[in-house]
Motif scaffolding. Structure first.
Motif, PDB file in Angstrom:
ATOM      1  N   ALA A  54       0.489  -1.291   0.150  1.00 55.46           N
ATOM      2  CA  ALA A  54      -0.060   0.101  -0.025  1.00 55.46           C
ATOM      3  C   ALA A  54       1.017   1.076  -0.123  1.00 55.46           C
ATOM      4  O   ALA A  54       0.337   2.224  -0.675  1.00 55.46           O
ATOM      5  CB  ALA A  54      -1.040  -0.103   1.449  1.00 55.46           C
ATOM      6  N   THR A  55       2.087   1.112   0.675  1.00 60.47           N
ATOM      7  CA  THR A  55       2.888   2.362   0.700  1.00 60.47           C
ATOM      8  C   THR A  55       3.368   2.972  -0.641  1.00 60.47           C
ATOM      9  O   THR A  55       3.591   3.864  -1.004  1.00 60.47           O
ATOM     10  CB  THR A  55       4.088   2.134   1.622  1.00 60.47           C
ATOM     11  OG1 THR A  55       4.668   0.797   1.228  1.00 60.47           O
ATOM     12  CG2 THR A  55       3.597   2.050   3.068  1.00 60.47           C
ATOM     13  N   LEU A  81      -6.616   0.403 -10.282  1.00 61.52           N
ATOM     14  CA  LEU A  81      -5.830  -0.514  -9.523  1.00 61.52           C
ATOM     15  C   LEU A  81      -7.083  -1.491  -8.616  1.00 61.52           C
ATOM     16  O   LEU A  81      -6.567  -2.624  -8.421  1.00 61.52           O
ATOM     17  CB  LEU A  81      -4.937   0.445  -8.649  1.00 61.52           C
ATOM     18  CG  LEU A  81      -3.873   1.083  -9.314  1.00 61.52           C
ATOM     19  CD1 LEU A  81      -2.976   1.751  -8.322  1.00 61.52           C
ATOM     20  CD2 LEU A  81      -3.062   0.183 -10.108  1.00 61.52           C
ATOM     21  N   LYS A  82      -7.910  -0.867  -8.094  1.00 66.73           N
ATOM     22  CA  LYS A  82      -8.869  -1.763  -7.289  1.00 66.73           C
ATOM     23  C   LYS A  82      -9.427  -2.957  -8.264  1.00 66.73           C
ATOM     24  O   LYS A  82      -9.468  -4.028  -7.751  1.00 66.73           O
ATOM     25  CB  LYS A  82     -10.068  -0.823  -6.634  1.00 66.73           C
ATOM     26  CG  LYS A  82      -9.580   0.006  -5.634  1.00 66.73           C
ATOM     27  CD  LYS A  82     -10.857   0.750  -5.141  1.00 66.73           C
ATOM     28  CE  LYS A  82     -10.325   1.509  -3.874  1.00 66.73           C
ATOM     29  NZ  LYS A  82     -11.461   2.332  -3.183  1.00 66.73           N
ATOM     30  N   THR A 100      -7.103  -2.349   0.012  1.00 65.89           N
ATOM     31  CA  THR A 100      -7.955  -2.242   1.007  1.00 65.89           C
ATOM     32  C   THR A 100      -7.787  -0.982   1.956  1.00 65.89           C
ATOM     33  O   THR A 100      -8.828  -0.625   2.515  1.00 65.89           O
ATOM     34  CB  THR A 100      -7.904  -3.420   1.978  1.00 65.89           C
ATOM     35  OG1 THR A 100      -6.248  -3.486   2.556  1.00 65.89           O
ATOM     36  CG2 THR A 100      -8.140  -4.602   1.331  1.00 65.89           C
ATOM     37  N   THR A 101      -6.453  -0.229   2.213  1.00 64.38           N
ATOM     38  CA  THR A 101      -6.351   0.839   2.986  1.00 64.38           C
ATOM     39  C   THR A 101      -6.136   2.002   2.136  1.00 64.38           C
ATOM     40  O   THR A 101      -5.931   3.177   2.660  1.00 64.38           O
ATOM     41  CB  THR A 101      -5.104   0.661   3.926  1.00 64.38           C
ATOM     42  OG1 THR A 101      -4.072   0.316   3.033  1.00 64.38           O
ATOM     43  CG2 THR A 101      -5.389  -0.520   4.712  1.00 64.38           C
ATOM     44  N   ILE A 102      -6.592   1.984   0.900  1.00 67.16           N
ATOM     45  CA  ILE A 102      -6.212   3.024   0.139  1.00 67.16           C
ATOM     46  C   ILE A 102      -7.492   3.780  -0.143  1.00 67.16           C
ATOM     47  O   ILE A 102      -8.521   3.220  -0.557  1.00 67.16           O
ATOM     48  CB  ILE A 102      -5.753   2.930  -1.427  1.00 67.16           C
ATOM     49  CG1 ILE A 102      -4.461   2.087  -1.420  1.00 67.16           C
ATOM     50  CG2 ILE A 102      -5.639   4.073  -2.424  1.00 67.16           C
ATOM     51  CD1 ILE A 102      -3.359   3.079  -0.666  1.00 67.16           C
TER      52      ILE A 102
END
Length: 301
Positions: A54-55, A81-82, A100-102
């Motif tokens: 995610a980073t 991207l999703k 999931t965290t974006i």
């Protein structure tokens, strides 16, 4: 596609043949993925989607923002991207999606540009052929293009693909093939139906494989660019809007329906929207009209 990304082409094939996405959308997805993985390879020497963090994604998004890319465009890339990582997850290629965290940045809502009813009257008065002049085939086609956009709310792709067999003369309606090959029915006025009848009956000699309604002087199907330029030329004289595209007439169709009391669900079906949220943007213009009525009519306004 880069050979280091063997999963992208199957993903695009999936979007094309199973999800029925348009060619324009496929090109956008491909461009986004090429940019993303190009960034990963340059900045992190990473190409394997299974090890994407995610980073890494946040770093790419930060770069896009620093390049002053608008929130709307960034959100589209996040959506790409999703979809891609969801596809890989379903096929067991990755064990967890890094998306999931974006979260997507809040985008400014763009209100649809439209023409006032007085402007549409001017548009069709300007395109009318004087009684003492013989109407050319180009003039006839251009006038029908504008009428179809305004009276049906069709998209550009839907208009140039409209076939003769999809004009139901008995019931006064058109069958339109929209996004994802979804069909919808659009009623048309008697006047427009008469124009379509006369137009189809007097078509020039054409190629045997051309069954679309709108054709040029040689009987060939129209190009999207021709239709776009026709609308732009027509709108030039009746509006000061910066953007003068077929979609402006689609917005005008929806806005005029809403301003004259049409139900939101009915407008949704006529436009071929998959969700009510996409149609609700037109309620803003209705509210603005109500405010104007209130100010003019209420003693305490």
């Amino acid at each position: 596609m880069p050979l280091s990304q063997p999963h992208i082409q199957p993903f695009l094939d999936y979007l094309q043949f199973e999800k029925r996405y348009s060619q324009h959308t496929l090109i956008s997805y491909q461009t986004d993925l090429e940019q993303f993985f190009g960034f990963l390879e340059t900045e992190f020497s990473e190409t394997d989607p299974a090890t994407v963090k995610a980073t890494y994604i946040r770093s790419w998004l930060a770069t896009l923002k620093s390049e002053e890319l608008v929130s709307r465009s960034i959100n589209r890339k996040i959506s790409t991207l999703k979809s891609y990582f969801k596809y890989l997850l379903k096929r067991g290629i990755i064990l967890q999606s890094p998306m999931t965290t974006i979260s997507s940045p809040k985008a400014n809502k763009r209100l649809p540009s439209f023409i006032e009813e007085k402007g549409t009257e001017q548009l069709f008065n300007r395109t009318a052929t004087p009684p003492n002049e013989k109407e050319t085939w180009k003039q006839r086609t251009d006038k029908l293009i504008l009428a179809l956009f305004y009276q049906t709310g069709m998209r550009l792709s839907e208009l140039i693909q409209l076939k003769e067999k999809h004009v139901d003369f008995s019931y006064g309606q058109l069958k339109v093939l929209g996004k994802g090959n979804k069909e919808r029915i659009i009623p048309v006025s008697k006047e427009l139906l008469q124009e379509l009848t006369a137009y189809i009956a007097s078509k020039p000699c054409r190629l045997t494989d051309v069954d679309v309604v709108l054709v040029n002087e040689k009987g060939k199907a129209l190009y999207a660019r021709y239709v776009y330029n026709t609308v732009k030329a027509g709108l030039n004289g009746v509006t000061t809007l910066e953007k003068k595209s077929p979609h402006v007439l689609r917005h005008t169709f929806a806005t005029h329906l809403m301003n004259n009391g049409a139900e939101l669900n009915a407008v949704k079906e006529l436009l071929g929207h998959s969700s009510l949220a996409a149609t609700q943007v037109y309620t803003h213009n209705t509210i603005e009209k109500l405010k104007d009525v209130f100010k003019k009519a209420h003693p305490k306004a």
